[in-house]
Design an enzyme around this catalytic site. Sequence first.
Site, PDB file in Angstrom:
ATOM      1  N   ASN A  12       0.873  -1.187   0.000  1.00 50.97           N
ATOM      2  CA  ASN A  12       0.000   0.000   0.000  1.00 50.97           C
ATOM      3  C   ASN A  12       0.904   1.229   0.000  1.00 50.97           C
ATOM      4  O   ASN A  12       1.443   1.613   1.043  1.00 50.97           O
ATOM      5  CB  ASN A  12      -0.903  -0.037   1.247  1.00 50.97           C
ATOM      6  CG  ASN A  12      -1.788   1.203   1.341  1.00 50.97           C
ATOM      7  OD1 ASN A  12      -1.840   2.014   0.401  1.00 50.97           O
ATOM      8  ND2 ASN A  12      -2.486   1.349   2.454  1.00 50.97           N
ATOM      9  N   TRP A  13       1.060   1.831  -1.157  1.00 55.56           N
ATOM     10  CA  TRP A  13       1.965   2.986  -1.280  1.00 55.56           C
ATOM     11  C   TRP A  13       1.340   4.271  -0.734  1.00 55.56           C
ATOM     12  O   TRP A  13       1.998   5.304  -0.669  1.00 55.56           O
ATOM     13  CB  TRP A  13       2.369   3.194  -2.754  1.00 55.56           C
ATOM     14  CG  TRP A  13       3.275   2.146  -3.293  1.00 55.56           C
ATOM     15  CD1 TRP A  13       3.865   1.122  -2.614  1.00 55.56           C
ATOM     16  CD2 TRP A  13       3.729   2.018  -4.652  1.00 55.56           C
ATOM     17  NE1 TRP A  13       4.645   0.371  -3.444  1.00 55.56           N
ATOM     18  CE2 TRP A  13       4.574   0.888  -4.709  1.00 55.56           C
ATOM     19  CE3 TRP A  13       3.486   2.728  -5.835  1.00 55.56           C
ATOM     20  CZ2 TRP A  13       5.194   0.474  -5.883  1.00 55.56           C
ATOM     21  CZ3 TRP A  13       4.099   2.313  -7.016  1.00 55.56           C
ATOM     22  CH2 TRP A  13       4.945   1.196  -7.040  1.00 55.56           C
ATOM     23  N   LYS A  14       0.081   4.206  -0.385  1.00 53.28           N
ATOM     24  CA  LYS A  14      -0.635   5.386   0.138  1.00 53.28           C
ATOM     25  C   LYS A  14      -0.428   6.588  -0.788  1.00 53.28           C
ATOM     26  O   LYS A  14      -0.318   6.407  -1.995  1.00 53.28           O
ATOM     27  CB  LYS A  14      -0.213   5.659   1.584  1.00 53.28           C
ATOM     28  CG  LYS A  14      -0.349   4.397   2.468  1.00 53.28           C
ATOM     29  CD  LYS A  14      -0.281   4.665   3.929  1.00 53.28           C
ATOM     30  CE  LYS A  14      -0.424   3.364   4.692  1.00 53.28           C
ATOM     31  NZ  LYS A  14      -0.490   3.540   6.115  1.00 53.28           N
ATOM     32  N   HIS A  97     -10.050   0.951   4.411  1.00 53.10           N
ATOM     33  CA  HIS A  97      -8.785   1.119   5.136  1.00 53.10           C
ATOM     34  C   HIS A  97      -9.019   2.070   6.311  1.00 53.10           C
ATOM     35  O   HIS A  97      -9.815   3.008   6.208  1.00 53.10           O
ATOM     36  CB  HIS A  97      -7.717   1.680   4.186  1.00 53.10           C
ATOM     37  CG  HIS A  97      -6.355   1.692   4.812  1.00 53.10           C
ATOM     38  ND1 HIS A  97      -5.966   2.681   5.675  1.00 53.10           N
ATOM     39  CD2 HIS A  97      -5.315   0.828   4.722  1.00 53.10           C
ATOM     40  CE1 HIS A  97      -4.726   2.426   6.086  1.00 53.10           C
ATOM     41  NE2 HIS A  97      -4.314   1.299   5.526  1.00 53.10           N
ATOM     42  N   GLU A 169      -6.298  -5.228  10.211  1.00 52.18           N
ATOM     43  CA  GLU A 169      -5.309  -4.178  10.482  1.00 52.18           C
ATOM     44  C   GLU A 169      -5.723  -3.412  11.736  1.00 52.18           C
ATOM     45  O   GLU A 169      -6.459  -2.413  11.645  1.00 52.18           O
ATOM     46  CB  GLU A 169      -5.245  -3.200   9.312  1.00 52.18           C
ATOM     47  CG  GLU A 169      -4.843  -3.836   8.006  1.00 52.18           C
ATOM     48  CD  GLU A 169      -4.161  -2.817   7.093  1.00 52.18           C
ATOM     49  OE1 GLU A 169      -2.987  -2.986   6.808  1.00 52.18           O
ATOM     50  OE2 GLU A 169      -4.817  -1.835   6.707  1.00 52.18           O
ATOM     51  N   SER A 218       2.481  -2.132  10.458  1.00 50.69           N
ATOM     52  CA  SER A 218       3.919  -1.928  10.712  1.00 50.69           C
ATOM     53  C   SER A 218       4.778  -3.170  10.471  1.00 50.69           C
ATOM     54  O   SER A 218       5.793  -3.363  11.132  1.00 50.69           O
ATOM     55  CB  SER A 218       4.157  -1.440  12.146  1.00 50.69           C
ATOM     56  OG  SER A 218       3.484  -0.233  12.389  1.00 50.69           O
ATOM     57  N   GLY A 239       2.435  -1.141   4.508  1.00 45.09           N
ATOM     58  CA  GLY A 239       2.470   0.278   4.176  1.00 45.09           C
ATOM     59  C   GLY A 239       3.908   0.754   4.091  1.00 45.09           C
ATOM     60  O   GLY A 239       4.584   0.580   3.078  1.00 45.09           O
ATOM     61  N   GLY A 240       4.403   1.335   5.182  1.00 49.17           N
ATOM     62  CA  GLY A 240       5.726   1.963   5.193  1.00 49.17           C
ATOM     63  C   GLY A 240       6.829   1.125   4.561  1.00 49.17           C
ATOM     64  O   GLY A 240       7.597   1.621   3.726  1.00 49.17           O
TER      65      GLY A 240
END
Length: 261
Positions: A12-14, A97, A169, A218, A239-240
Amino acid sequence: MTQTRKTYIIANWKMNFTPGEASLYLHRLANRLPVSRNPQIIIAPSTVSLQSLSLQINRRQMKLAAQNIYWRDAGAFTGETAASQIRSFIDYTLVGHSERRYLFNESDRDIREKVAAALRNGITPILCIGETAEERKHGETKAAIYDQLIGGLHDVSKEDIHKVIIAYEPVWAISSNKNARPAQPVDIADAATLIRSHIAKLYGKDAAEAISVLYGGSVNADTARSFLSLSDIDGLLIGGASLIADSFCAIVEIARELRNE
Ligand code: PEP
């Protein structure tokens, strides 16, 4: 991990990367990642990059997901993107999300309409659910998960439930939350069992066994193995760590190794 269920590793590159940057990064990943459908690698870039990446991506190696869709198919909805407008670019979409639920006030009603719109347009919805820190503190985890499942799956029939992926999540573990703290595998195993038992109640035991349940919060290359080793967890939503090629590729490598591919 049950061998009949596929493993998914989702990036998920947001709201990161311009289309040019996204294209360069995808190119870098493509040179390093295997061509394989298990684990199924899925990239969720910003909507603005979906069209160009869909022309670039090798669909035998990776698939694309939207991060969000609107549930109407057309009309006066300024600023929104309908599933029907991007269906030719993507195979999957995130729905519900926690950043959409809590920063953009998406309701269960919105979410169930989006799940239905995805299915109507031949897109696999990845329904994101998870309790907040407050709910967990007050012993409301079970109820929060149940409510979000009931809310999101409200219009999904028994025939269609196999087309849905669930991503657990917990909001307290997602890195964008300023008090984020790491989840322990035992918490995630318990939640996955809970999700499958809710699905069993709603759709029967076979559906509960067949549905894919992913974990996100995370996860990085150091923690991926402990979550991917859980028998009820079928993959990760990242994500990150998905923004760093070394971390993302290392996680995919761990998933491959655990799948003996
Ligand atoms: C997410 O937001 O879906 C997510 C899992 O983010 P992170 O890995 O950064 O916690």
